[in-house]
Design a protein around this motif. Sequence first.
Motif, PDB file in Angstrom:
ATOM      1  N   GLY A  46      12.843  -9.145  -7.247  1.00 17.94           N
ATOM      2  CA  GLY A  46      14.265  -9.143  -6.904  1.00 17.94           C
ATOM      3  C   GLY A  46      14.803 -10.560  -6.830  1.00 17.94           C
ATOM      4  N   ASP A  47      15.796 -10.766  -5.971  1.00 19.89           N
ATOM      5  CA  ASP A  47      16.405 -12.089  -5.836  1.00 19.89           C
ATOM      6  C   ASP A  47      15.946 -12.802  -4.567  1.00 19.89           C
ATOM      7  OD1 ASP A  47      17.645 -10.440  -4.072  1.00 19.89           O
ATOM      8  OD2 ASP A  47      19.695 -10.966  -4.611  1.00 19.89           O
ATOM      9  N   ALA A  48      14.736 -12.489  -4.109  1.00 21.77           N
ATOM     10  CA  ALA A  48      14.183 -13.175  -2.938  1.00 21.77           C
ATOM     11  C   ALA A  48      14.001 -14.657  -3.242  1.00 21.77           C
ATOM     12  CB  ALA A  48      12.853 -12.551  -2.531  1.00 21.77           C
ATOM     13  N   ASN A  49      14.239 -15.496  -2.241  1.00 21.38           N
ATOM     14  CA  ASN A  49      14.105 -16.935  -2.418  1.00 21.38           C
ATOM     15  C   ASN A  49      12.686 -17.423  -2.162  1.00 21.38           C
ATOM     16  OD1 ASN A  49      16.884 -17.245  -2.940  1.00 21.38           O
ATOM     17  ND2 ASN A  49      17.332 -17.280  -0.743  1.00 21.38           N
ATOM     18  N   SER A  50      11.953 -16.744  -1.286  1.00 18.67           N
ATOM     19  CA  SER A  50      10.605 -17.186  -0.953  1.00 18.67           C
ATOM     20  C   SER A  50       9.825 -16.041  -0.320  1.00 18.67           C
ATOM     21  CB  SER A  50      10.662 -18.380   0.018  1.00 18.67           C
ATOM     22  OG  SER A  50       9.364 -18.740   0.450  1.00 18.67           O
ATOM     23  N   LEU A  51       8.524 -16.025  -0.596  1.00 24.75           N
ATOM     24  CA  LEU A  51       7.614 -15.053   0.029  1.00 24.75           C
ATOM     25  C   LEU A  51       6.776 -15.710   1.118  1.00 24.75           C
ATOM     26  CD1 LEU A  51       6.305 -13.113  -3.116  1.00 24.75           C
ATOM     27  CD2 LEU A  51       8.221 -12.535  -1.624  1.00 24.75           C
ATOM     28  N   LEU A  52       7.090 -16.952   1.458  1.00 21.09           N
ATOM     29  CA  LEU A  52       6.318 -17.699   2.440  1.00 21.09           C
ATOM     30  C   LEU A  52       6.337 -17.002   3.797  1.00 21.09           C
ATOM     31  CD1 LEU A  52       4.723 -20.334   2.904  1.00 21.09           C
ATOM     32  CD2 LEU A  52       6.866 -21.378   3.658  1.00 21.09           C
ATOM     33  N   GLY A  53       5.162 -16.752   4.352  1.00 18.37           N
ATOM     34  CA  GLY A  53       5.045 -16.124   5.655  1.00 18.37           C
ATOM     35  C   GLY A  53       5.153 -14.621   5.646  1.00 18.37           C
ATOM     36  N   GLY A  54       5.308 -14.004   4.493  1.00 16.01           N
ATOM     37  CA  GLY A  54       5.462 -12.559   4.414  1.00 16.01           C
ATOM     38  C   GLY A  54       4.139 -11.821   4.463  1.00 16.01           C
ATOM     39  N   THR A  55       4.233 -10.532   4.737  1.00 13.78           N
ATOM     40  CA  THR A  55       3.057  -9.664   4.786  1.00 13.78           C
ATOM     41  C   THR A  55       3.236  -8.522   3.800  1.00 13.78           C
ATOM     42  OG1 THR A  55       2.654 -10.163   7.117  1.00 13.78           O
ATOM     43  CG2 THR A  55       1.634  -8.176   6.231  1.00 13.78           C
ATOM     44  N   LEU A  56       2.261  -8.339   2.944  1.00 14.45           N
ATOM     45  CA  LEU A  56       2.298  -7.248   1.975  1.00 14.45           C
ATOM     46  C   LEU A  56       1.916  -5.947   2.671  1.00 14.45           C
ATOM     47  CD1 LEU A  56       2.489  -6.291  -1.028  1.00 14.45           C
ATOM     48  CD2 LEU A  56       0.033  -6.773  -1.189  1.00 14.45           C
ATOM     49  N   VAL A  57       2.803  -4.953   2.560  1.00 12.42           N
ATOM     50  CA  VAL A  57       2.533  -3.643   3.132  1.00 12.42           C
ATOM     51  C   VAL A  57       1.624  -2.852   2.186  1.00 12.42           C
ATOM     52  CG1 VAL A  57       3.608  -1.506   3.983  1.00 12.42           C
ATOM     53  CG2 VAL A  57       4.755  -3.698   4.309  1.00 12.42           C
ATOM     54  N   MET A  58       0.833  -1.950   2.745  1.00 15.03           N
ATOM     55  CA  MET A  58      -0.150  -1.186   1.985  1.00 15.03           C
ATOM     56  C   MET A  58       0.390  -0.736   0.627  1.00 15.03           C
ATOM     57  SD  MET A  58      -2.133   2.296   3.121  1.00 15.03           S
ATOM     58  CE  MET A  58      -2.755   1.503   4.608  1.00 15.03           C
ATOM     59  N   THR A  59      -0.274  -1.230  -0.440  1.00 14.41           N
ATOM     60  CA  THR A  59       0.187  -0.992  -1.811  1.00 14.41           C
ATOM     61  C   THR A  59      -0.947  -0.441  -2.658  1.00 14.41           C
ATOM     62  OG1 THR A  59       1.748  -2.842  -1.631  1.00 14.41           O
ATOM     63  CG2 THR A  59       1.221  -2.044  -3.845  1.00 14.41           C
ATOM     64  N   PRO A  60      -0.833   0.767  -3.197  1.00  8.20           N
ATOM     65  CA  PRO A  60      -1.868   1.289  -4.108  1.00  8.20           C
ATOM     66  C   PRO A  60      -1.835   0.535  -5.435  1.00  8.20           C
ATOM     67  CG  PRO A  60      -0.491   3.055  -3.204  1.00  8.20           C
ATOM     68  CD  PRO A  60       0.206   1.768  -2.899  1.00  8.20           C
ATOM     69  N   LEU A  61      -3.009   0.266  -5.974  1.00  5.67           N
ATOM     70  CA  LEU A  61      -3.139  -0.420  -7.257  1.00  5.67           C
ATOM     71  C   LEU A  61      -3.766   0.536  -8.265  1.00  5.67           C
ATOM     72  CD1 LEU A  61      -4.475  -3.906  -6.080  1.00  5.67           C
ATOM     73  CD2 LEU A  61      -2.101  -3.182  -6.436  1.00  5.67           C
ATOM     74  N   THR A  62      -3.096   0.733  -9.375  1.00 10.52           N
ATOM     75  CA  THR A  62      -3.550   1.677 -10.385  1.00 10.52           C
ATOM     76  C   THR A  62      -3.988   0.951 -11.648  1.00 10.52           C
ATOM     77  OG1 THR A  62      -1.313   1.959 -11.281  1.00 10.52           O
ATOM     78  CG2 THR A  62      -1.995   3.452  -9.519  1.00 10.52           C
ATOM     79  N   ALA A  63      -4.846   1.620 -12.425  1.00  9.17           N
ATOM     80  CA  ALA A  63      -5.285   1.091 -13.718  1.00  9.17           C
ATOM     81  C   ALA A  63      -4.482   1.762 -14.834  1.00  9.17           C
ATOM     82  CB  ALA A  63      -6.780   1.334 -13.892  1.00  9.17           C
TER      83      ALA A  63
END
Length: 369
Positions: free
Chosen positions: A115-132
């Motif tokens: 998106g138009d986020a300016n920075s991800l510094l200090g953020g926490t990734l919420v539970m995200t499934p990873l698919t092949a």
Amino acid sequence: MTALRSGLIALALAGIAMSASAQTIRIKDLVEFDGVRGNDLVGYGLVVGLNGTGDGLRNAPFTEEIMSNILERLGVNVTGEQFRPRNVAAVIVTAALPPFSRSGARIDVTVSAIGDANSLLGGTLVMTPLTAADGEIYAVAQGTIIAGGVSATGDAATVVEGVPTSGVVPAGARVEREVDFDFSSMTQIRLALRDPDFTTASRVEGAINREIGSGVARMLDAGTVLLDISRTGTSSPAHALSAIENVTITPEQRARVVVDQASGTIVMGSNVRISEVAVSQNNLTLRIEEAPLVVQPNPFTEGQTVVVPRTGVALQEDAGPGLALVQGGTTLSDVIAGLNALGVSARDMIDILKSIKAAGALHAEFVVR
């Protein structure tokens, strides 16, 4: 001095290439084993905890949608509610599932804002499934992001260093599903050369047969050597690969010149040769000077002040040394010495090498990046 420094750099890199080609390399560093490969994973997730640097939800409606879905799964009903926080950002999460990864293992993930986020510094990734590629979930990612840059914004200026909209979560994903692959039942394994070459493939075949036994390895083409597990005398394919992967050979290298026009970098392999050729180069200098002339009307008369353009153009051609003879080189150091004798910069050297290649005197593959 610039040409001399460029020549020294090129000679140093050439020395590295020559020493690398002269030493022996392990087979494991030259080939890929058939079936022993990783798998790419991707997921779509949400980063929270940003300090007002997240997505503007009016410009990124998908962020609001995924945030609503996560809250509803947690039992919070936000249907019809108007909330526009600036501390969340939608991201794409990517990872590589290493070969033979087992359930419960941890792997690194890369997080990138979409998106138009300016920075991800200090953020926490919420539970995200990873698919092949098959659509199955193989890992789940979550954790604190280590951003790759920093940004600071004031009322009238913004300073950005690095890429703060991308970061990593070390060991941030846990493997939930293993890739089905019965490696132990294989009777033959193909060794795929990273740089296909008939001579190198033949040397791999010969080295394995001398180390393990005759008929164990057989060259199929320039990029493939077939390993017969039944002839190795080992109890499993894993034992067979462990027996051959540290066998060393001297790989053959193609003569190649690689140039990067953007940075002016030139890299030559140790097998590059140049036939005797004469080279002449002159420098053109174009000077353009603007000296506008202001013309005013006479006193007490009607008229306008007019600016009359006046341009001076001069084209100067610096006389070069005439034709310079570049002696044919039998070694890479001879080639470097002959080219440095021209006394030109690295960028001019790229043009000269192109011309020498076009004249048929450069006996190497010429790669321009």
